[in-house]
Design a protein around this motif. Structure first.
Motif, PDB file in Angstrom:
ATOM      1  N   THR A   1      35.910  43.553  38.558  1.00  0.00           N
ATOM      2  CA  THR A   1      35.937  42.109  38.310  1.00  0.00           C
ATOM      3  C   THR A   1      34.527  41.550  38.374  1.00  0.00           C
ATOM      4  OG1 THR A   1      38.177  41.810  39.178  1.00  0.00           O
ATOM      5  CG2 THR A   1      36.763  39.863  39.132  1.00  0.00           C
ATOM      6  N   LEU A   2      34.199  40.730  37.381  1.00  0.00           N
ATOM      7  CA  LEU A   2      32.928  40.011  37.320  1.00  0.00           C
ATOM      8  C   LEU A   2      33.225  38.565  37.664  1.00  0.00           C
ATOM      9  CD1 LEU A   2      31.740  41.681  33.996  1.00  0.00           C
ATOM     10  CD2 LEU A   2      31.219  42.379  36.345  1.00  0.00           C
ATOM     11  N   LEU A   3      32.752  38.133  38.845  1.00  0.00           N
ATOM     12  CA  LEU A   3      33.088  36.822  39.406  1.00  0.00           C
ATOM     13  C   LEU A   3      31.907  35.880  39.207  1.00  0.00           C
ATOM     14  CD1 LEU A   3      35.034  35.036  41.003  1.00  0.00           C
ATOM     15  CD2 LEU A   3      34.232  36.146  43.105  1.00  0.00           C
ATOM     16  N   VAL A   4      32.047  34.961  38.272  1.00  0.00           N
ATOM     17  CA  VAL A   4      30.929  34.170  37.747  1.00  0.00           C
ATOM     18  C   VAL A   4      30.889  32.783  38.376  1.00  0.00           C
ATOM     19  CG1 VAL A   4      29.889  33.222  35.654  1.00  0.00           C
ATOM     20  CG2 VAL A   4      31.083  35.425  35.572  1.00  0.00           C
ATOM     21  N   ASP A   5      29.722  32.411  38.885  1.00  0.00           N
ATOM     22  CA  ASP A   5      29.505  31.082  39.468  1.00  0.00           C
ATOM     23  C   ASP A   5      29.409  30.044  38.345  1.00  0.00           C
ATOM     24  OD1 ASP A   5      28.738  28.841  40.880  1.00  0.00           O
ATOM     25  OD2 ASP A   5      27.072  29.813  41.925  1.00  0.00           O
TER      26      ASP A   5
ATOM     27  N   ARG B   1      39.211  49.121  33.557  1.00  0.00           N
ATOM     28  CA  ARG B   1      39.701  47.795  33.172  1.00  0.00           C
ATOM     29  C   ARG B   1      38.767  46.736  33.754  1.00  0.00           C
ATOM     30  NH1 ARG B   1      45.925  47.268  34.703  1.00  0.00           N
ATOM     31  NH2 ARG B   1      44.958  47.127  36.761  1.00  0.00           N
ATOM     32  N   ILE B   2      38.618  45.650  33.013  1.00  0.00           N
ATOM     33  CA  ILE B   2      37.691  44.589  33.398  1.00  0.00           C
ATOM     34  C   ILE B   2      38.425  43.257  33.529  1.00  0.00           C
ATOM     35  CG2 ILE B   2      35.670  43.239  32.682  1.00  0.00           C
ATOM     36  CD1 ILE B   2      34.938  46.045  33.456  1.00  0.00           C
ATOM     37  N   SER B   3      38.137  42.556  34.625  1.00  0.00           N
ATOM     38  CA  SER B   3      38.548  41.160  34.768  1.00  0.00           C
ATOM     39  C   SER B   3      37.297  40.296  34.817  1.00  0.00           C
ATOM     40  CB  SER B   3      39.358  40.945  36.051  1.00  0.00           C
ATOM     41  OG  SER B   3      40.634  41.514  35.954  1.00  0.00           O
ATOM     42  N   VAL B   4      37.411  39.103  34.271  1.00  0.00           N
ATOM     43  CA  VAL B   4      36.334  38.117  34.364  1.00  0.00           C
ATOM     44  C   VAL B   4      36.935  36.843  34.946  1.00  0.00           C
ATOM     45  CG1 VAL B   4      34.592  36.774  33.143  1.00  0.00           C
ATOM     46  CG2 VAL B   4      35.133  39.093  32.372  1.00  0.00           C
ATOM     47  N   VAL B   5      36.365  36.391  36.065  1.00  0.00           N
ATOM     48  CA  VAL B   5      36.854  35.193  36.754  1.00  0.00           C
ATOM     49  C   VAL B   5      35.667  34.260  36.951  1.00  0.00           C
ATOM     50  CG1 VAL B   5      37.876  34.276  38.873  1.00  0.00           C
ATOM     51  CG2 VAL B   5      38.670  36.473  37.945  1.00  0.00           C
ATOM     52  N   GLN B   6      35.858  32.986  36.654  1.00  0.00           N
ATOM     53  CA  GLN B   6      34.816  32.023  36.997  1.00  0.00           C
ATOM     54  C   GLN B   6      35.317  31.118  38.114  1.00  0.00           C
ATOM     55  OE1 GLN B   6      33.651  28.806  34.451  1.00  0.00           O
ATOM     56  NE2 GLN B   6      35.392  29.059  33.058  1.00  0.00           N
ATOM     57  N   TYR B   7      34.362  30.620  38.901  1.00  0.00           N
ATOM     58  CA  TYR B   7      34.750  29.810  40.055  1.00  0.00           C
ATOM     59  C   TYR B   7      33.773  28.666  40.255  1.00  0.00           C
ATOM     60  CZ  TYR B   7      30.985  31.746  43.011  1.00  0.00           C
ATOM     61  OH  TYR B   7      29.761  32.078  43.553  1.00  0.00           O
ATOM     62  N   SER B   8      34.295  27.634  40.905  1.00  0.00           N
ATOM     63  CA  SER B   8      33.462  26.495  41.307  1.00  0.00           C
ATOM     64  C   SER B   8      33.953  26.057  42.685  1.00  0.00           C
ATOM     65  CB  SER B   8      33.533  25.377  40.265  1.00  0.00           C
ATOM     66  OG  SER B   8      32.598  24.356  40.526  1.00  0.00           O
ATOM     67  N   GLY B   9      34.534  24.862  42.792  1.00  0.00           N
ATOM     68  CA  GLY B   9      34.973  24.368  44.082  1.00  0.00           C
ATOM     69  C   GLY B   9      36.355  24.872  44.472  1.00  0.00           C
ATOM     70  N   LYS B  10      36.881  24.323  45.556  1.00  0.00           N
ATOM     71  CA  LYS B  10      38.192  24.720  46.051  1.00  0.00           C
ATOM     72  C   LYS B  10      39.257  24.464  44.987  1.00  0.00           C
ATOM     73  CE  LYS B  10      41.237  24.151  50.060  1.00  0.00           C
ATOM     74  NZ  LYS B  10      41.435  23.452  51.346  1.00  0.00           N
ATOM     75  N   GLY B  11      40.077  25.463  44.735  1.00  0.00           N
ATOM     76  CA  GLY B  11      41.119  25.328  43.724  1.00  0.00           C
ATOM     77  C   GLY B  11      40.607  25.424  42.303  1.00  0.00           C
ATOM     78  N   GLN B  12      39.322  25.781  42.136  1.00  0.00           N
ATOM     79  CA  GLN B  12      38.738  25.881  40.795  1.00  0.00           C
ATOM     80  C   GLN B  12      38.323  27.323  40.533  1.00  0.00           C
ATOM     81  OE1 GLN B  12      35.801  22.696  41.494  1.00  0.00           O
ATOM     82  NE2 GLN B  12      36.624  21.695  39.680  1.00  0.00           N
TER      83      GLN B  12
END
Length: 230
Positions: free
Chosen positions: A37-41, A77-88
């Motif tokens: 998983t690539l967890l993107v800010d 297998r690859i996952s891409v997830v982006q994140y910001s604040g809580k619940g985002q």
């Protein structure tokens, strides 16, 4: 990888070589299944231009992983997830094997432009693996983070990282810039607030001075190779 000793098993499939300037100088290979998983800010501090630069870099990593030598077509297998604040947090691609599908998902990512909550992001990804990861697969996460997270203490990060480790996730951290919260970065990498394993950190922590450096030289090859190695 040079010097690697791989056990008996099915022959590797031929690696599909990307064309043009991104042809790898340092090939990567997988001895067994891996879910990465690539967890993107996607928070305000990144900025929209830098977010787009990150997207290009993430596509390069995804291509490296999905075109690597591997025991079978579905091994990686690859996952891409982006994140910001809580619940985002948003899973843009969820354990995909097809690079075109992953690349299209990355291209479609929209900048969230809000607060930063790395703990919530970690919990989201941990849950994702518990739902969808395969038994026996290596579970690896690359977090884009400088350790700055609103209202989050090192001890809270430690709790989130330890929870991820109980789910057998191996965490890598990529820090961009010179304004990192170093205590938090160390906890993200090692899961320990009280001590820091330098040797472990060298294998699991990447740094660049700015976002443009993500795309310079063979940095993407260095990152993908360290994550892929057994």
């Amino acid at each position: 990888l040079p010097g690697s000793k791989l056990g008996p098993g099915p022959p590797f499939l031929p690696r599909k070589q990307p064309q043009g300037p991104l042809s790898p100088l340092f090939p990567v290979s997988f001895a067994g299944p891996a879910d990465i998983t690539l967890l993107v800010d996607s928070s305000t501090s990144v900025g929209s231009r830098n977010f787009n630069t990150t997207k290009t870099f993430v596509k390069r990593l995804a291509e490296r992983f999905l075109t690597a030598a591997k025991p079978s077509e579905d091994a990686v297998r690859i996952s891409v997830v982006q994140y910001s604040g809580k619940g985002q947090q948003k899973a843009e691609a969820r354990f995909e094997q097809n690079y075109t599908v992953v690349a299209n998902a990355i291209d479609s990512m929209e900048f969230m432009n809000d607060a930063t909550d790395v703990n919530a992001a970690l919990r989201f990804v941990t849950s994702l693996y518990r739902q969808s990861a395969r038994a026996g697969a290596k579970k690896r996460v690359l977090i884009f983070s400088d350790g700055n997270s609103q209202g989050i203490t090192s001890s809270a990060i430690e709790t989130a990282v330890q929870e991820a480790r109980r789910a057998e996730l191996e965490i890598y951290v990529l820090v961009v810039g010179t304004q990192a919260n170093e205590p938090n970065v160390r906890v993200l990498v090692t899961g320990k607030a009280a001590e820091y394993d330098v040797a472990y950190g060298e294998r699991h922590l990447f740094r660049v001075p700015d976002y443009q450096s993500l795309l310079r030289g063979v940095f993407y090859q260095t990152v993908s190779r360290k994550i892929a190695v057994d």
